[in-house]
Structure formats: structure tokens, C-alpha cells
Motif scaffolding. Sequence first.
Motif, PDB file in Angstrom:
ATOM      1  N   SER A   1       0.861  -1.182   0.000  1.00  0.00           N
ATOM      2  CA  SER A   1       0.000   0.000   0.000  1.00  0.00           C
ATOM      3  C   SER A   1       0.896   1.229   0.000  1.00  0.00           C
ATOM      4  CB  SER A   1      -0.904   0.011   1.236  1.00  0.00           C
ATOM      5  OG  SER A   1      -1.703  -1.150   1.284  1.00  0.00           O
TER       6      SER A   1
ATOM      7  N   ASN B   1      -5.763   8.284   0.724  1.00  0.00           N
ATOM      8  CA  ASN B   1      -5.580   7.877  -0.664  1.00  0.00           C
ATOM      9  C   ASN B   1      -4.363   6.949  -0.756  1.00  0.00           C
ATOM     10  OD1 ASN B   1      -5.932   7.741  -3.402  1.00  0.00           O
ATOM     11  ND2 ASN B   1      -5.066   9.748  -3.816  1.00  0.00           N
TER      12      ASN B   1
ATOM     13  N   ILE C   1      -2.936   0.484  -4.046  1.00  0.00           N
ATOM     14  CA  ILE C   1      -2.802  -0.895  -3.585  1.00  0.00           C
ATOM     15  C   ILE C   1      -2.332  -1.748  -4.760  1.00  0.00           C
ATOM     16  CG2 ILE C   1      -3.955  -2.861  -2.492  1.00  0.00           C
ATOM     17  CD1 ILE C   1      -4.068  -0.266  -0.812  1.00  0.00           C
TER      18      ILE C   1
ATOM     19  N   ARG D   1      -5.128  -0.837  -7.629  1.00  0.00           N
ATOM     20  CA  ARG D   1      -6.361  -0.074  -7.403  1.00  0.00           C
ATOM     21  C   ARG D   1      -6.086   1.055  -6.408  1.00  0.00           C
ATOM     22  NH1 ARG D   1      -8.687  -1.739  -2.430  1.00  0.00           N
ATOM     23  NH2 ARG D   1      -7.759  -3.661  -1.652  1.00  0.00           N
TER      24      ARG D   1
ATOM     25  N   SER E   1      -7.519   3.149  -3.046  1.00  0.00           N
ATOM     26  CA  SER E   1      -8.347   2.859  -1.889  1.00  0.00           C
ATOM     27  C   SER E   1      -8.204   3.975  -0.862  1.00  0.00           C
ATOM     28  CB  SER E   1      -7.913   1.522  -1.274  1.00  0.00           C
ATOM     29  OG  SER E   1      -8.637   1.258  -0.092  1.00  0.00           O
ATOM     30  N   GLU E   2      -9.188   4.078   0.034  1.00  0.00           N
ATOM     31  CA  GLU E   2      -9.128   5.066   1.112  1.00  0.00           C
ATOM     32  C   GLU E   2      -8.306   4.567   2.299  1.00  0.00           C
ATOM     33  OE1 GLU E   2     -13.041   6.292   2.225  1.00  0.00           O
ATOM     34  OE2 GLU E   2     -13.361   7.407   0.375  1.00  0.00           O
TER      35      GLU E   2
ATOM     36  N   ARG F   1      -4.277  -1.922   2.464  1.00  0.00           N
ATOM     37  CA  ARG F   1      -4.807  -3.283   2.462  1.00  0.00           C
ATOM     38  C   ARG F   1      -4.213  -4.088   3.619  1.00  0.00           C
ATOM     39  NH1 ARG F   1      -3.464  -8.185   1.740  1.00  0.00           N
ATOM     40  NH2 ARG F   1      -4.890  -9.719   0.903  1.00  0.00           N
TER      41      ARG F   1
END
Length: 105
Positions: free
Chosen positions: A20, A27, A30, A51, A53-54, A57
Motif C-alpha cells: 500500500s 488515498n 494498492i 487499485r 483505496s481510502e 490493504r
Amino acid sequence: MSDSADITFGSSAIEVMSVSVQLGLRNFLILQSAWGDTPKEWLNYHCLSARLSEAPRGITYKSNPQANETSYCRDHLEFHLGAAASIASIDVLEAREIGDMESVT
């Protein structure tokens, strides 16, 4: 950041199944590798995905922690490249395995 890694002393490579990369407060980029094998000859392969992600992972993350709390709430591995360092590129390695009936790249 990663929830797991394989690090060999003296090597310049760090192997992770997911990483990550924090791009901002909520923000993250990933990058994840999913392991699989072919149905006939069981040839191993990895499927790479990327991807946004907020949250990171596999790491419990609070974007707005209380004064006595930390943002990260589970064990994780974090790499600090230095204040002036930034990620300019990510190299994706490729290998090919050829069987009698199947092949994977």
C-alpha cells in the motif's frame, strides 16, 4: 506499507504479496499479487492488480486518530525512503513457464 514481506539480508529486493503506497491522507495505491495455478499441469502464476483505496490493504487504519492513538492499529511493515525520496517507477518482473499442455507468463 505491507501486512507481510520476505526480506533477505544483503538483497536489494523485498518480496511482498501486496503493498500500500500512501498518496495522501485517505488515498492509497494498492498493488496486490494473487497466486494461482493452471488447471491441467498446476503451473504456478501470479495475477497482479492495482487499485486506489481510502485505506491500506490488510492494515487497520484510522485517518483521524484521537490524540493518544496511532493511525495504524495492526502490525505492519513500513519502509521509509527518506524525506527527499519519492517513488518514480515500479518494476514488474515477468517470467514464463512452459509445460507439455499449458504455459503461463
